[in-house]
Motif scaffolding. Structure first.
Motif, PDB file in Angstrom:
ATOM      1  N   UNK A  56     -62.021 -19.327  38.521  1.00 20.15           N
ATOM      2  CA  UNK A  56     -61.959 -20.394  39.526  1.00 20.15           C
ATOM      3  C   UNK A  56     -63.211 -21.272  39.480  1.00 20.15           C
ATOM      4  N   UNK A  57     -63.001 -22.572  39.479  1.00 21.57           N
ATOM      5  CA  UNK A  57     -64.114 -23.501  39.463  1.00 21.57           C
ATOM      6  C   UNK A  57     -64.738 -23.730  38.103  1.00 21.57           C
ATOM      7  N   UNK A  58     -64.260 -23.032  37.084  1.00 21.53           N
ATOM      8  CA  UNK A  58     -64.804 -23.174  35.734  1.00 21.53           C
ATOM      9  C   UNK A  58     -63.962 -24.155  34.928  1.00 21.53           C
ATOM     10  N   UNK A  59     -64.586 -24.796  33.942  1.00 25.68           N
ATOM     11  CA  UNK A  59     -63.820 -25.620  33.017  1.00 25.68           C
ATOM     12  C   UNK A  59     -63.774 -25.013  31.618  1.00 25.68           C
ATOM     13  N   UNK A  60     -64.534 -23.946  31.392  1.00 28.64           N
ATOM     14  CA  UNK A  60     -64.499 -23.307  30.076  1.00 28.64           C
ATOM     15  C   UNK A  60     -63.391 -22.255  30.040  1.00 28.64           C
ATOM     16  N   UNK A  61     -62.657 -22.238  28.951  1.00 29.54           N
ATOM     17  CA  UNK A  61     -61.615 -21.236  28.740  1.00 29.54           C
ATOM     18  C   UNK A  61     -62.198 -20.124  27.881  1.00 29.54           C
ATOM     19  N   UNK A  62     -62.294 -18.929  28.448  1.00 29.37           N
ATOM     20  CA  UNK A  62     -62.821 -17.783  27.709  1.00 29.37           C
ATOM     21  C   UNK A  62     -61.723 -17.152  26.868  1.00 29.37           C
ATOM     22  N   UNK A  63     -62.067 -16.795  25.631  1.00 26.78           N
ATOM     23  CA  UNK A  63     -61.122 -16.195  24.704  1.00 26.78           C
ATOM     24  C   UNK A  63     -61.733 -14.913  24.164  1.00 26.78           C
ATOM     25  N   UNK A  64     -61.229 -13.772  24.629  1.00 31.06           N
ATOM     26  CA  UNK A  64     -61.682 -12.473  24.138  1.00 31.06           C
ATOM     27  C   UNK A  64     -60.675 -11.960  23.118  1.00 31.06           C
ATOM     28  N   UNK A  65     -61.160 -11.660  21.935  1.00 31.06           N
ATOM     29  CA  UNK A  65     -60.288 -11.272  20.829  1.00 31.06           C
ATOM     30  C   UNK A  65     -60.664  -9.881  20.333  1.00 31.06           C
ATOM     31  N   UNK A  66     -59.666  -9.026  20.193  1.00 30.37           N
ATOM     32  CA  UNK A  66     -59.846  -7.712  19.581  1.00 30.37           C
ATOM     33  C   UNK A  66     -58.921  -7.620  18.376  1.00 30.37           C
ATOM     34  N   UNK A  67     -59.476  -7.304  17.217  1.00 32.00           N
ATOM     35  CA  UNK A  67     -58.708  -7.245  15.978  1.00 32.00           C
ATOM     36  C   UNK A  67     -58.819  -5.849  15.377  1.00 32.00           C
ATOM     37  N   UNK A  68     -57.687  -5.239  15.119  1.00 32.59           N
ATOM     38  CA  UNK A  68     -57.634  -3.999  14.337  1.00 32.59           C
ATOM     39  C   UNK A  68     -57.251  -4.422  12.918  1.00 32.59           C
ATOM     40  N   UNK A  69     -58.232  -4.534  12.043  1.00 29.37           N
ATOM     41  CA  UNK A  69     -58.121  -5.237  10.763  1.00 29.37           C
ATOM     42  C   UNK A  69     -57.927  -4.265   9.605  1.00 29.37           C
ATOM     43  N   UNK A  70     -56.808  -4.450   8.877  1.00 38.16           N
ATOM     44  CA  UNK A  70     -56.506  -3.582   7.735  1.00 38.16           C
ATOM     45  C   UNK A  70     -55.824  -4.413   6.649  1.00 38.16           C
TER      46      UNK A  70
END
Length: 223
Positions: free
Chosen positions: A27-41
């Protein structure tokens, strides 16, 4: 990954890998946070996170130590075409007259920027940040396993906003309760001045050593 009420969770699978992303807007923010978790194989693949932006920018800024560096978004020469991967520290910033956008990160420093003309004659400038690799040589186990990243998309950002949000995502605010208020050792009155280190002098004199720089690229100004 922790999820807030104002977030969207996206899960994708490809090959032998799985990606989970949480997009959140406080709320009140203009930044969009993007949390990424990758199980890489994967093998012989390169994973990037792409941001196609409706911005017509002739150049873009990527942060470097104590400043930022401008690069063109076009490939008019063979030298420019050969720059398929470039480096940055905390942010990449694009701007057209009157409006800009920043992509900030907490851990990854490779990126590429391309520009295309759409069928409606508009321009799409795409920022792709590099996440993971899977080479066979010299280490076939490179980047294999679980990795976590945090990025933020900041619309309407000038270069000063990019600087601030880049520091903010890397050094989030910490609050500690105490018996009384503690005055800061040093303060600044201009957003362009970024204090990067504060320490006591090694000679035991009690003097305070401060390291700072002008981060907006405005150059020196007279008081």
């Amino acid at each position: 990954m922790a999820e807030a009420d104002n977030s969207v969770r996206i899960v994708r699978s490809f090959g032998a890998s799985r990606v989970t992303q949480v997009l959140s807007l406080a709320p009140g923010e203009r930044r969009l946070l993007i949390d990424t978790e990758v199980d890489w194989h994967e093998t012989e693949k390169f994973l990037k996170l792409a941001f196609p932006l409706d911005v017509h920018a002739e150049r873009y800024a990527s942060e470097t130590q104590f400043g930022h560096f401008h690069r063109p978004t076009h490939t008019n020469t063979s030298w420019e075409a050969a720059k398929f991967e470039a480096c940055n520290h905390r942010f990449v910033h694009l701007e057209e007259p009157g409006w800009g956008v920043a992509v900030v990160n907490d851990s990854t420093y490779g990126h590429d920027v391309t520009r295309t003309v759409r069928s409606d004659s508009g321009t799409t400038t795409t920022v792709r940040v590099s996440l993971l690799r899977a080479p066979r040589f010299p280490d076939p186990e490179t980047d294999q396993g679980v990795h976590r990243f945090r990025h933020a998309l900041v619309p309407g950002a000038g270069i000063g906003d990019a600087v601030r949000e880049g520091w903010r995502i890397n050094l989030p605010e910490r609050r500690v309760e105490g018996a009384r208020e503690v005055a800061p050792l040093v303060s600044v009155n201009r957003d362009a001045v970024v204090v990067t280190a504060v320490k006591l002098a090694d000679d035991g004199s009690g003097d305070v050593v401060v390291r700072f720089h002008e981060a907006h690229g405005d150059g020196p100004r007279r008081p």
